[in-house]
Design an enzyme around this catalytic site. Structure first.
Site, PDB file in Angstrom:
ATOM      1  N   ASP A  55      -1.684  -0.925  10.839  1.00 42.25           N
ATOM      2  CA  ASP A  55      -1.980  -0.979   9.403  1.00 42.25           C
ATOM      3  C   ASP A  55      -2.742  -2.235   8.994  1.00 42.25           C
ATOM      4  O   ASP A  55      -3.301  -2.293   7.897  1.00 42.25           O
ATOM      5  CB  ASP A  55      -0.685  -0.911   8.580  1.00 42.25           C
ATOM      6  CG  ASP A  55      -0.085   0.482   8.527  1.00 42.25           C
ATOM      7  OD1 ASP A  55      -0.765   1.438   8.962  1.00 42.25           O
ATOM      8  OD2 ASP A  55       1.058   0.618   8.061  1.00 42.25           O
TER       9      ASP A  55
ATOM     10  N   LYS B  37       0.849  -1.191   0.000  1.00 40.05           N
ATOM     11  CA  LYS B  37       0.000   0.000   0.000  1.00 40.05           C
ATOM     12  C   LYS B  37       0.884   1.240   0.000  1.00 40.05           C
ATOM     13  O   LYS B  37       2.064   1.201   0.367  1.00 40.05           O
ATOM     14  CB  LYS B  37      -0.946   0.031   1.205  1.00 40.05           C
ATOM     15  CG  LYS B  37      -0.264   0.097   2.586  1.00 40.05           C
ATOM     16  CD  LYS B  37       0.084   1.506   3.055  1.00 40.05           C
ATOM     17  CE  LYS B  37       0.731   1.473   4.449  1.00 40.05           C
ATOM     18  NZ  LYS B  37       1.518   2.690   4.739  1.00 40.05           N
TER      19      LYS B  37
END
EC number: 2.7.1.148
Length: 290
Positions: free
Chosen positions: A138, A13
């Site tokens: 995350d 990401k």
């Protein structure tokens, strides 16, 4: 008869921006960000076991087994669900470690999603997200599985529509301590909360970038170099930086400059790796939870 390993993607990401808006009494920083998945990342390999053991079958350099997020994720899911099955696990790494690209968190999320299916647990997405948060801030995003407007410490997730884009991501071969960056006296911790509308007008930045640029000139140099082609920004706490392009051809032309010339390592002062990736709207394993 022993089953074969199943292979599952664990996409990287990028943070399209990152604002630090405050700090909780427990020391965690409050943030606003947009996280986007990329069609580039690690591959998690899992083979179910009938005997309750959870084993790492190949070593990950620099990561002892007891602190391996994949093993921790599988053990956590096993204890939470009461499942009597086990798993053999190993990871093929592609996402740069310590780049701010979420590699370890993504691996852990893919383990949770894959074992939810392989062990026939049928746990809901929200339940997996809660488990994931205990592994790292995350991890919930990767289980959420869509481009997300992110707040809190990373656990408040809202789906956001993003235009198609291709990204060139470059990573200098240096180590950045996330803890040291967040502890820096120079870090801005009181950025005024922003809005999705302001983000869509690109009235945003990465609060960590100023500190990292000061402490790590290699990141400063990477940002300077990549900005010659498109606006460049650091992902997370670095060391990876990225720029967006409208077409795959444009992105690949810049990546060729990264891979083919000695110009960039000489300019930056260390070895630099790079990749090109399309932004994903959804995680490839999103259907593994509802």
């Amino acid at each position: 008869m022993m089953q074969d390993f199943h292979a599952y993607p664990a996409p990287a990401k990028i943070n399209l921006f990152l604002h630090i808006t405050g700090r909780r009494p427990d020391g965690y920083h409050l943030l606003q960000s947009v996280f986007r998945l990329l069609d580039f990342g690690d591959t998690v390999h899992i083979r179910p076991r009938a005997d309750h053991l959870i084993r790492r079958t190949e070593n990950t350099p620099g990561v002892p087994e007891e602190s391996d997020l994949c093993i921790r994720a599988a053990t956590l899911l096993q204890r939470h669900s009461g499942c009597k099955l086990g798993a053999d696990i190993y990871v093929t790494k592609r996402t740069p470690m310590g780049g701010g690209l979420g590699g370890g968190s993504s691996d852990a999320a893919s383990v949770l999603l894959a074992l939810n299916q392989l062990w026939h647990l049928h746990l809901r997405r929200e339940e997996l997200i809660t488990l994931g948060l205990s592994l790292g801030a995350d991890v919930p995003f990767f289980i959420f599985g869509e481009s997300a407007w992110v707040e809190g410490i990373g656990e408040k997730l809202q789906s956001i529509q993003l235009p198609q884009a291709y990204y060139v991501v470059i990573t200098p071969r240096i180590h950045i301590s996330t803890a040291e960056i967040f502890a820096s006296k120079q870090l801005t911790r009181d950025t005024n909360p922003t809005t999705i509308a302001a983000f869509l007008r690109d009235l945003v930045h990465n609060d960590l970038e100023t500190v990292v640029r000061q402490q790590h000139p290699e990141v400063e140099k990477c940002l300077q170099w990549l900005s010659r082609f498109s606006k460049a920004r650091m992902s997370g706490s670095g060391a990876s930086v990225f720029a967006a392009f409208d077409s795959q051809e444009s992105a690949e032309a810049v990546l060729a400059r990264v891979n083919e010339a000695r110009e960039l390592p000489q300019f930056v002062g260390c070895e630099v790796s790079g990749f090109c990736a399309k932004g994903l709207d959804q995680h490839p394993l999103r259907s593994f939870a509802t």
